[in-house]
Enzyme design. Structure first.
Site, mmCIF file in Angstrom:
data_model
loop_
_atom_site.group_PDB
_atom_site.id
_atom_site.type_symbol
_atom_site.label_atom_id
_atom_site.label_comp_id
_atom_site.label_asym_id
_atom_site.label_seq_id
_atom_site.Cartn_x
_atom_site.Cartn_y
_atom_site.Cartn_z
ATOM 1 C CE LYS A 53 -6.565 1.766 7.874
ATOM 2 N NZ LYS A 53 -6.150 2.743 6.840
ATOM 3 C CD GLU A 93 -2.203 1.409 2.884
ATOM 4 O OE1 GLU A 93 -2.383 2.542 3.369
ATOM 5 O OE2 GLU A 93 -2.484 0.358 3.500
#
Length: 216
Positions: free
Chosen positions: A138, A49
């Site tokens: 998340k 990411e």
């Protein structure tokens, strides 16, 4: 396994990568990204990411996709506006990580075929993200909420992949996994802007070993 399989979930319980540790390279520049992603992939990481508040993030995502798109799930984090989705698609990324649960943003990303890990802090936000179509959740920031919240959430959430993100270290990773997380997003304890590639490699090795030790 091809990129299309690594970055696609067939149901809410399927993981899109083999090592469920998302490497967060916040602050990395395009001139640095190749060497650090090389090190991460060599250490077994297959989820990368690059946050949108990193310098030249679009170029970094594109370079990483071109280099490792067949071996890892590459994408962007801190995605908070439609323009970020546009850029991510243009760069060829398949993973979108958000710090919040904006339903319109999630719905559009899913419609575009992106894999979404939506950031949340409460049960209400988690269910909102799931209704919008997010395939993964998340918990952020995990260090504030702790494993106890993970354990409580697992009693009410469907079997969706849940990641702890924010302040997770090799020493605390096991506690989140034991509480019900499938993995974690790891940032500052993995990579700091300007650090040596060897440091990234050593940190990645520690995290991977911590995961393997818990899973043994």
């Amino acid at each position: 396994m091809a990129a299309a399989h690594r970055c696609t979930t067939t149901d809410m319980t399927t993981l899109p990568f083999q090592l469920p540790l998302i490497a967060i390279l916040r602050g990395i520049t395009p001139s640095e990204v190749d060497a650090h992603v090389d090190a991460l992939v060599e250490e077994g990481f297959d989820a990368i990411e690059i946050p949108t508040n990193s310098p030249g993030w679009l170029e970094s995502v594109q370079r990483s996709v071109q280099r490792y798109g067949q071996h890892a799930c590459i994408g962007a984090g801190t995605v908070v506006q439609p323009a970020h989705i546009d850029g991510l698609l243009q760069a060829g990324g398949r993973l979108m990580v958000t710090p919040n649960t904006d339903p319109q943003l999630i719905q559009r990303a899913v419609a575009e075929g992106l894999l979404v890990a939506a950031g949340f802090a409460t049960a209400s936000e988690a269910f909102q993200a799931l209704r919008a179509g997010a395939q993964m959740l998340k918990l952020f920031p995990a260090s504030i909420h702790g494993p106890a919240l993970v354990r409580a959430l697992r009693s009410v959430l469907p079997p969706v992949p849940l990641f702890a993100v924010g302040g997770v270290s090799p020493d605390t990773l096991a506690s989140y996994l034991s509480a019900g997380c499938v993995g974690a997003g790891i940032g500052g304890d993995l990579y700091q802007p300007g650090q040596a590639v060897q440091t990234t490699r050593e940190h990645a090795r520690r995290f991977r070993q911590a995961y393997l030790d818990h899973s043994a």
